[in-house]
Design a protein around this motif. Structure first.
Motif, short mmCIF file in Angstrom:
data_model
loop_
_atom_site.label_atom_id
_atom_site.label_comp_id
_atom_site.label_asym_id
_atom_site.label_seq_id
_atom_site.Cartn_x
_atom_site.Cartn_y
_atom_site.Cartn_z
N HIS A 350 0.81 -1.31 -0.20
CA HIS A 350 0.11 -0.04 -0.05
C HIS A 350 0.73 1.14 0.01
O HIS A 350 0.39 2.57 -0.57
CB HIS A 350 -1.04 0.14 1.11
CG HIS A 350 -1.95 -1.06 0.83
ND1 HIS A 350 -2.91 -1.10 0.05
CD2 HIS A 350 -2.06 -2.33 1.54
CE1 HIS A 350 -3.57 -2.45 0.20
NE2 HIS A 350 -3.15 -2.95 0.87
N LYS A 351 2.15 1.44 0.45
CA LYS A 351 2.90 2.15 0.30
C LYS A 351 3.38 2.69 -1.01
O LYS A 351 3.38 3.68 -1.50
CB LYS A 351 4.14 2.01 1.08
CG LYS A 351 3.93 1.87 2.84
CD LYS A 351 5.24 1.69 3.58
CE LYS A 351 5.29 1.12 4.87
NZ LYS A 351 4.17 1.40 5.61
N SER A 354 0.57 3.67 -3.03
CA SER A 354 -0.18 4.91 -2.96
C SER A 354 0.87 6.05 -3.09
O SER A 354 0.43 7.51 -3.10
CB SER A 354 -0.91 5.00 -1.54
OG SER A 354 0.33 5.06 -0.61
N GLY A 355 2.33 5.71 -3.04
CA GLY A 355 3.15 6.62 -3.17
C GLY A 355 3.32 7.42 -1.79
O GLY A 355 3.94 8.29 -1.99
N ASP A 356 2.75 6.79 -0.87
CA ASP A 356 3.03 7.34 0.54
C ASP A 356 3.52 6.28 1.44
O ASP A 356 2.64 5.39 1.99
CB ASP A 356 1.29 7.84 1.01
CG ASP A 356 1.46 8.50 2.33
OD1 ASP A 356 2.70 8.73 2.93
OD2 ASP A 356 0.32 8.77 2.81
N PRO A 357 4.74 6.45 2.12
CA PRO A 357 5.12 5.56 2.86
C PRO A 357 4.73 5.54 4.29
O PRO A 357 4.87 4.66 5.20
CB PRO A 357 6.73 5.87 2.91
CG PRO A 357 6.53 7.37 2.73
CD PRO A 357 5.65 7.66 1.73
N LYS A 358 3.71 6.28 4.32
CA LYS A 358 3.06 6.62 5.88
C LYS A 358 2.00 5.90 6.08
O LYS A 358 1.40 5.45 6.98
CB LYS A 358 2.91 7.92 6.15
CG LYS A 358 4.18 8.98 6.35
CD LYS A 358 3.75 10.04 6.55
CE LYS A 358 5.04 11.33 6.81
NZ LYS A 358 4.90 12.65 6.28
N VAL A 359 1.44 5.18 5.01
CA VAL A 359 -0.01 4.44 5.11
C VAL A 359 0.40 2.97 5.30
O VAL A 359 1.54 2.62 5.15
CB VAL A 359 -0.89 4.41 3.76
CG1 VAL A 359 -1.30 5.82 3.18
CG2 VAL A 359 0.11 3.62 2.63
#
Ligand SMILES: [Zn+2]
Length: 464
Positions: A350-351, A354-359
């Motif tokens: 999911h990181k 989504s391009g978001d390592p915080k998810v």
């Protein structure tokens, strides 16, 4: 003289009460030492913790010294330098398919199902096949610290029997599908089987019997409505594949005018006993429907990746507070029943998507294998955390391997570094089923031999 008598009586009363109050409460089992990861509402971590277990139940949780003061156990498991976690919960499997592990890889779902799985099943699946495959899967799951799994297959009564014998907890449903299968040849037969099956197992300590319609594209509207009605009558959970592929979404939309989740809501199928596997495709409105009806979701990242089905909107589901648990799916599409890999994969998939390592952080991934998975199976009052009053489903895991050293954060270490092979001891419903890596309820050599005998049979059957 009278004074002396009173003094003596007081003295003896004092000694007597001291004896009574200092006496430790006897319990069956204490797991003591190590880092205790409770997964309770406060996410309490206890260094040098301990758990007291009486019969099937956790009766106390605290520090090792607190528990040692209050309880005396028949058996103690030393968890020093280890981590003690709630048993992992695999929310979606087809356990006998372990015997099809690696039968064909690198295909899309439709080709894989129609060219390999359905023919191989038609030629090989018997009650004996199911028993052998179940034992293989159970042994693999116990070794990896999984204590509960949710299954749908054929001959589910034999699966329940093997599962109960091995001492593993299962939410188990007989597959209902609109074509003849190895055990039931018609929908009516499958419905009768399911009703008998639920009634037989409904009061069992370990088995939660369920109904399991295969999917919206393989079971008609009329049959889905009948299944919902039967589940209401029996108060049984319903396990179903939903929105696994883009093709399913477009086929269901064309046929019924709504996407799969919306269609199931429209026909009155969804409720807070439903467990929906995959849900790779659901828009914002459908996620709200899943929330509204209290549907549990089984997310199978590795299976979805291997069959290139797509990526489920898990970060959005988590932010809406949906009950999402992780699952392996059958070992034919994965190719194992390893929840540690699913946690690691879920966090990373999911990181990158989504391009978001915080998810999907490590804690959230671990939650989806424990307490949130318990919610997905509608069993959060019984399992998913180490808390007083819950069933004693616990894994003791080595925490001092090279690949876990040094350790800064417990959840990070569990999700990104720990392997299934680090699991040392497993307790289910208060019973020790693996002790220091030795399986106590299953015969590993026999399992391998019988599974390999089926390998030869399957190869022959497919060449005919
Ligand atoms: Zn499945």
């Amino acid at each position: 003289m009278e004074k002396l008598k009173i003094l003596l009586i007081t003295f003896f009363l004092l000694i007597f009460s001291q004896l009574i109050f200092s006496q430790k409460k006897p319990v069956d089992l204490i797991v003591s030492g190590g880092t205790l990861v409770t997964m309770n509402a406060q996410k309490r971590l206890i260094e040098n913790g301990a758990v007291a277990i009486e019969k099937s139940e956790i009766v106390a949780v605290g520090t090792a010294s607190e528990i040692a003061q209050k309880f005396a156990a028949k058996q103690t498991i030393d968890a020093q330098n280890k981590v003690v976690i709630p048993g992992l919960i695999n929310t979606h499997t087809h356990i006998p398919m372990s015997l099809f592990r690696g039968i064909s890889d690198d295909l899309d779902l439709q080709e894989w199902l129609t060219k390999y799985i359905f023919p191989a099943e038609a030629k090989n699946v018997t009650e004996d096949f199911v028993r052998v495959g179940t034992r293989l899967g159970l042994a693999e799951m116990i070794r990896g610290g999984t204590t509960t799994y949710c299954d749908m297959y054929y001959f589910e009564d034999a699966i329940a029997d093997e599962t109960a014998k091995a001492g593993v907890r299962g939410v188990l449903g007989e597959t209902i599908i609109d074509f003849p299968v190895p055990d039931n040849k018609t929908h009516e037969e499958a419905m009768r089987y399911s009703e008998r099956f639920v009634n037989k197992w409904k009061n069992h300590q370990l088995i939660v019997p369920a109904l399991a319609p295969h999917a919206p594209y393989t079971v008609s509207t009329e049959h889905l409505k009948q299944i919902r009605k039967l589940s209401d009558k029996l108060n049984a959970a319903v396990v179903i594949h939903v929105a696994e592929t883009q093709k399913e979404v477009s086929d269901i939309s064309k046929q019924y005018g709504s996407r799969p989740v919306a269609y199931l809501a429209k026909i009155g199928f969804l409720n807070n006993r439903t467990i929906a596997a995959h849900v790779v495709f659901s828009d914002d409105e459908e996620m709200d429907l899943l929330k509204k009806f209290g549907v549990g979701i089984a997310h199978n990242p590795q299976s979805n990746m291997k069959l290139a089905s797509g990526v489920a909107p898990i970060p959005q589901m988590l932010s809406k507070g949906l009950a999402v648990g992780l699952g392996t799916d059958g070992a034919a599409s994965n190719n194992d029943l390893n929840m540690w890999e699913e946690m690691d994969t879920a966090a990373k998939l999911h990181k990158v998507f989504s391009g978001d390592p915080k998810v999907v952080g490590a804690m959230q991934a671990f939650e989806m294998a424990t307490i949130r998975a318990a919610r997905a199976l509608h069993l959060e009052n019984l399992i998913g955390s180490i808390e007083t009053g819950k069933r004693a489903d616990i894994a003791v895991v080595d925490f001092d391997g090279l690949h876990q050293t040094p350790r800064f954060n417990v959840y990070s270490s569990l999700v990104y570094s720990t392997k299934a092979s680090d699991v040392r001891t497993v307790i289910i419903n208060g019973r020790v089923v693996m002790l220091n890596r030795r399986l106590l309820t299953l015969d590993e050599n026999d399992i391998k031999n019988t599974a390999n005998a089926y390998r030869r049979k399957i190869i022959t059957s497919l060449s005919q």
